[in-house]
Design a protein around this motif. Structure first.
Motif, PDB file in Angstrom:
ATOM      1  N   GLY A  75       4.478   5.921  38.304  1.00  0.00           N
ATOM      2  CA  GLY A  75       5.217   5.333  37.186  1.00  0.00           C
ATOM      3  C   GLY A  75       5.824   6.391  36.281  1.00  0.00           C
ATOM      4  O   GLY A  75       6.963   6.253  35.820  1.00  0.00           O
ATOM      5  N   GLU A  76       5.078   7.462  36.013  1.00  0.00           N
ATOM      6  CA  GLU A  76       5.592   8.546  35.174  1.00  0.00           C
ATOM      7  C   GLU A  76       6.746   9.268  35.867  1.00  0.00           C
ATOM      8  O   GLU A  76       7.739   9.631  35.226  1.00  0.00           O
ATOM      9  CB  GLU A  76       4.465   9.527  34.860  1.00  0.00           C
ATOM     10  N   ASP A 113      -4.431   7.659  48.774  1.00  0.00           N
ATOM     11  CA  ASP A 113      -3.676   7.967  47.558  1.00  0.00           C
ATOM     12  C   ASP A 113      -2.349   7.209  47.525  1.00  0.00           C
ATOM     13  O   ASP A 113      -1.918   6.731  46.469  1.00  0.00           O
ATOM     14  CB  ASP A 113      -3.410   9.471  47.472  1.00  0.00           C
ATOM     15  N   ILE A 114      -1.695   7.099  48.671  1.00  0.00           N
ATOM     16  CA  ILE A 114      -0.437   6.350  48.734  1.00  0.00           C
ATOM     17  C   ILE A 114      -0.679   4.883  48.402  1.00  0.00           C
ATOM     18  O   ILE A 114       0.081   4.264  47.642  1.00  0.00           O
ATOM     19  CB  ILE A 114       0.207   6.498  50.132  1.00  0.00           C
ATOM     20  N   LEU A 115      -1.745   4.311  48.946  1.00  0.00           N
ATOM     21  CA  LEU A 115      -2.079   2.914  48.662  1.00  0.00           C
ATOM     22  C   LEU A 115      -2.352   2.710  47.179  1.00  0.00           C
ATOM     23  O   LEU A 115      -1.899   1.728  46.574  1.00  0.00           O
ATOM     24  CB  LEU A 115      -3.294   2.496  49.490  1.00  0.00           C
ATOM     25  N   ARG A 116      -3.052   3.655  46.566  1.00  0.00           N
ATOM     26  CA  ARG A 116      -3.352   3.556  45.138  1.00  0.00           C
ATOM     27  C   ARG A 116      -2.079   3.628  44.295  1.00  0.00           C
ATOM     28  O   ARG A 116      -1.899   2.861  43.347  1.00  0.00           O
ATOM     29  CB  ARG A 116      -4.298   4.695  44.739  1.00  0.00           C
ATOM     30  N   ASP A 117      -1.169   4.544  44.649  1.00  0.00           N
ATOM     31  CA  ASP A 117       0.029   4.757  43.835  1.00  0.00           C
ATOM     32  C   ASP A 117       1.108   3.705  44.070  1.00  0.00           C
ATOM     33  O   ASP A 117       1.846   3.349  43.145  1.00  0.00           O
ATOM     34  CB  ASP A 117       0.615   6.142  44.119  1.00  0.00           C
ATOM     35  N   MET A 138       5.767  10.610  47.133  1.00  0.00           N
ATOM     36  CA  MET A 138       6.575  10.076  46.033  1.00  0.00           C
ATOM     37  C   MET A 138       8.030  10.431  46.282  1.00  0.00           C
ATOM     38  O   MET A 138       8.335  11.529  46.758  1.00  0.00           O
ATOM     39  CB  MET A 138       6.129  10.635  44.675  1.00  0.00           C
ATOM     40  N   PHE A 139       8.897   9.500  45.942  1.00  0.00           N
ATOM     41  CA  PHE A 139      10.331   9.752  46.045  1.00  0.00           C
ATOM     42  C   PHE A 139      11.054   8.818  45.091  1.00  0.00           C
ATOM     43  O   PHE A 139      10.688   7.650  44.951  1.00  0.00           O
ATOM     44  CB  PHE A 139      10.842   9.524  47.472  1.00  0.00           C
TER      45      PHE A 139
END
Length: 286
Positions: A75-76, A113-117, A138-139
């Motif tokens: 989100g950031e 980590d991908i699932l969490r984000d 992230m992209f």
């Protein structure tokens, strides 16, 4: 003898006139060449300035991650990217992303980590025999057309891997060769372009076997659509009366990054042709 004087005078005047015309012709040609060289240098400066502007954005992104020791939520990162107004300020930039560095065999931790984000499961792919994994975690901007790129391991593709390996060795930016953006990710459309990588150093980086990589948690990268980037640089007013070809490395059809849509006038031949060489993030261009 006198009867030949008019003929001699005529020949002398004709020779002088031809000589003067020759000097005028060559002077005009030289002036045209000098003016053309200056115009070519102007085109080169526009391209370099545009690329420098975009690479400064990658440095700013690196500074953000460094200030937070790499602890940036999706989100950031999205809010940061949205504030840049890329469409209006950085035409030609496809986006900015982050690759997680992991040992082969540690994919499950990255996938958690991908699932969490992202709130959606993405596997690290494709299969590889390489010792390292560098999946996209992230992209931005992310949309349905490139959502499938999350989890794609860039280390599996030779051109990308070569640039990433250089970025592993130091803190400098390193450009890839010519690549097809979106290739290998299931994207419906791909675009010729290039990528620039820079490593991210954090205190909690995974343990690695090479001391020079011991603090590398991953890599920030910027993706560029070649045609959009160069057209934006060269379309600034006043328009330049030049046709441009840009190659990754040596001038070869397989290395062509960009070519002006309007071909040069064939009657000029090689009379108005100049070659310039530059280095972009450690990568030579012609």
């Amino acid at each position: 003898m006198k009867k030949f004087f008019p003929i001699v005078a005529f020949i002398a005047v004709a020779l002088i006139s031809l000589t003067m015309a020759g000097f005028a012709y060559f002077a005009t040609q030289e002036a045209a060449r000098i003016k053309f060289d200056a115009t070519a240098d102007d085109a080169l400066n526009r391209i370099e300035s545009r690329i420098d502007l975009h690479l400064s954005l990658l440095r700013s992104t690196q500074a953000l991650f460094d200030a937070r020791n790499g602890d940036i939520s999706r989100g950031e990162f999205k809010a940061f990217f949205s504030a840049l107004d890329v469409d209006n300020n950085f035409a030609g930039l496809r986006g900015i992303g982050f690759l997680r560095l992991a040992k082969a065999g540690d994919e499950a931790a990255v996938e958690r980590d991908i699932l969490r984000d992202h709130g959606v499961a993405h596997q690290v792919y494709p299969a590889t025999t390489q010792p390292w994994r560098t999946p996209i975690v992230m992209f931005e901007p992310i949309d349905p057309s490139n959502q499938a790129s999350i989890g794609f391991d860039m280390f599996t593709e030779p051109a990308r891997r070569a640039a990433i390996e250089k970025a592993m060795a130091d803190d400098q930016q390193h450009a890839s060769g010519l690549v097809q953006l979106g290739q290998g990710t299931g994207a419906t459309q791909t675009f010729p372009g290039f990528l620039v990588f820079v490593r991210l150093n954090v205190e909690t980086a995974p343990e690695v076997i090479n001391a020079s990589r011991s603090s590398t948690a991953g890599f920030l990268y910027a993706a560029f659509r070649a045609r959009d980037l160069f057209q934006t640089a060269l379309s600034r007013t006043p328009l330049l009366p030049v046709n441009t070809e840009i190659y990754d490395g040596q001038p070869d059809a397989d290395n062509l990054l960009f070519r002006s849509e309007t071909p040069p006038v064939e009657t000029f031949g090689d009379r108005l042709l100049v070659t310039r060489k530059i280095v972009v993030a450690g990568r030579p261009w012609t």
